[in-house]
Motif scaffolding. Sequence first.
Motif, short mmCIF file in Angstrom:
data_model
loop_
_atom_site.label_atom_id
_atom_site.label_comp_id
_atom_site.label_asym_id
_atom_site.label_seq_id
_atom_site.Cartn_x
_atom_site.Cartn_y
_atom_site.Cartn_z
N ALA A 1 0.84 -1.20 0.00
CA ALA A 1 0.00 0.00 0.00
C ALA A 1 0.88 1.25 0.00
CB ALA A 1 -0.91 0.00 1.23
N ASP A 2 0.43 2.26 -0.72
CA ASP A 2 1.11 3.57 -0.73
C ASP A 2 2.54 3.49 -1.24
OD1 ASP A 2 -1.18 4.76 0.42
OD2 ASP A 2 -0.52 4.12 2.42
N LEU A 3 2.78 2.59 -2.20
CA LEU A 3 4.10 2.57 -2.83
C LEU A 3 4.30 3.85 -3.63
CD1 LEU A 3 4.51 -1.03 -4.31
CD2 LEU A 3 5.72 -0.06 -2.36
N PRO A 4 5.53 4.36 -3.65
CA PRO A 4 5.77 5.51 -4.53
C PRO A 4 5.61 5.09 -5.98
CG PRO A 4 7.83 4.67 -3.62
CD PRO A 4 6.74 3.96 -2.90
N GLY A 5 4.86 5.85 -6.71
CA GLY A 5 4.59 5.49 -8.10
C GLY A 5 5.43 6.31 -9.07
N PRO A 6 5.18 6.13 -10.33
CA PRO A 6 4.21 5.18 -10.86
C PRO A 6 4.77 3.76 -10.93
CG PRO A 6 5.21 6.41 -12.65
CD PRO A 6 5.78 6.98 -11.38
N VAL A 7 3.91 2.77 -10.71
CA VAL A 7 4.27 1.36 -10.86
C VAL A 7 3.95 0.96 -12.30
CG1 VAL A 7 3.74 -1.00 -10.15
CG2 VAL A 7 3.88 0.83 -8.44
N ASP A 8 4.96 0.47 -12.99
CA ASP A 8 4.83 0.22 -14.43
C ASP A 8 4.44 -1.22 -14.77
OD1 ASP A 8 5.97 2.89 -15.14
OD2 ASP A 8 7.74 2.03 -14.19
N LEU A 9 4.84 -2.18 -13.93
CA LEU A 9 4.60 -3.58 -14.21
C LEU A 9 4.34 -4.30 -12.90
CD1 LEU A 9 4.64 -5.98 -16.29
CD2 LEU A 9 7.07 -6.22 -15.76
N VAL A 10 3.32 -5.15 -12.88
CA VAL A 10 2.94 -5.90 -11.68
C VAL A 10 2.86 -7.38 -12.02
CG1 VAL A 10 1.16 -6.30 -9.93
CG2 VAL A 10 1.62 -3.97 -10.74
N LEU A 11 3.43 -8.22 -11.17
CA LEU A 11 3.24 -9.67 -11.25
C LEU A 11 2.46 -10.11 -10.02
CD1 LEU A 11 3.68 -12.55 -12.31
CD2 LEU A 11 5.87 -12.57 -11.08
N VAL B 1 0.49 -8.90 -14.84
CA VAL B 1 0.57 -10.31 -15.20
C VAL B 1 0.07 -11.12 -14.02
CG1 VAL B 1 2.06 -12.19 -15.95
CG2 VAL B 1 2.58 -9.84 -16.66
N ALA B 2 -1.01 -11.87 -14.22
CA ALA B 2 -1.56 -12.73 -13.17
C ALA B 2 -1.33 -14.18 -13.56
CB ALA B 2 -3.06 -12.46 -12.98
N ASP B 3 -0.53 -14.90 -12.75
CA ASP B 3 -0.19 -16.28 -13.08
C ASP B 3 -1.24 -17.24 -12.53
OD1 ASP B 3 1.40 -18.20 -14.26
OD2 ASP B 3 2.64 -18.51 -12.48
N ASN B 4 -1.23 -18.47 -13.08
CA ASN B 4 -2.12 -19.55 -12.65
C ASN B 4 -3.59 -19.22 -12.93
OD1 ASN B 4 0.12 -19.51 -10.03
ND2 ASN B 4 0.04 -21.26 -11.41
N LEU B 5 -3.87 -18.90 -14.19
CA LEU B 5 -5.21 -18.47 -14.58
C LEU B 5 -6.27 -19.50 -14.22
CD1 LEU B 5 -7.09 -16.53 -16.09
CD2 LEU B 5 -6.41 -17.65 -18.22
N SER B 6 -5.96 -20.78 -14.34
CA SER B 6 -6.97 -21.81 -14.07
C SER B 6 -7.41 -21.83 -12.62
CB SER B 6 -6.43 -23.19 -14.47
OG SER B 6 -5.35 -23.57 -13.61
N MET B 7 -6.62 -21.21 -11.73
CA MET B 7 -6.94 -21.20 -10.30
C MET B 7 -7.54 -19.88 -9.82
SD MET B 7 -3.36 -22.96 -9.10
CE MET B 7 -3.74 -22.88 -7.35
N LEU B 8 -7.67 -18.91 -10.71
CA LEU B 8 -8.08 -17.58 -10.27
C LEU B 8 -9.57 -17.51 -9.96
CD1 LEU B 8 -6.12 -15.07 -12.51
CD2 LEU B 8 -5.42 -16.26 -10.45
N PRO B 9 -9.93 -16.79 -8.91
CA PRO B 9 -11.36 -16.56 -8.63
C PRO B 9 -11.98 -15.74 -9.76
CG PRO B 9 -9.98 -15.96 -6.75
CD PRO B 9 -9.06 -16.18 -7.90
N GLU B 10 -13.26 -15.99 -9.99
CA GLU B 10 -13.94 -15.29 -11.07
C GLU B 10 -13.98 -13.78 -10.84
OE1 GLU B 10 -17.75 -16.90 -11.87
OE2 GLU B 10 -16.98 -18.89 -12.40
#
Length: 230
Positions: A151-161, A187-196
């Motif tokens: 929370a409250d990271l200094p931005g801007p954040v360009d890429l998220v995993l 980028v969200a990994d493990n798509l088959s396990m992700l909540p809808e």
Amino acid sequence: MSVPPVRSTRLGLEAPEVREVLSRLHERAQLRDADVMRRAYADAAELSAPPTPAEASALCADALLPVAPHVGRLLYTLVRMLRPHNVVEFGTSFGASAIYLAAALRDNGAGHLTTSELEESKIREAGAGLADAGLADLVTIVPGDARQTLADLPGPVDLVLLDGWKELYLPVLKVLEPSLADHAVIVADNLSMLPEDYTAYVRDPANGYVSLDLPLGDGVELTSRQKAAR
């Protein structure tokens, strides 16, 4: 006084120190993770309620759970293409994905990775692996619950995993939203396990994203921030 590792002049994922650590992590995962996760699911089934993030972290403490090699190469390629200054990861584990990301930052000559992990033993393992790969100076591992630590990271954040506890993908993304750059990539990994709720949120243009699924590893949801969500 510790002596910093000598970096190879060969860059990319084929740098010997990077290749050696990644190979070691992937080989250990193949030997260990199936049994560890089988026991974790069995133990979780005995709980009176679904495990909390802290309980899930403890159950999976011995599992490496690295990104699949093709997903790792996707991460490396995205960083090389996008040249982000600030990269954020949710779910360090033993540090394989951090190595793919940091290797690309090193090859770009700029940028830093902030990665969050709840399990202390994994923080130690990841730190050691990053040091062995010669990439520790490009990465900050923050311990604790990502809903607070990111929370409250200094931005801007360009890429998220996003590669931690799946039910937290959407809460963590919403924590990061105020810091996201326009056109940030998630980028969200493990798509088959992700909540809808996660995929529904990032696939709804009204929330300021455009998103698609990629058939890499266990599936990847690749998302771009189009405008600040209202």
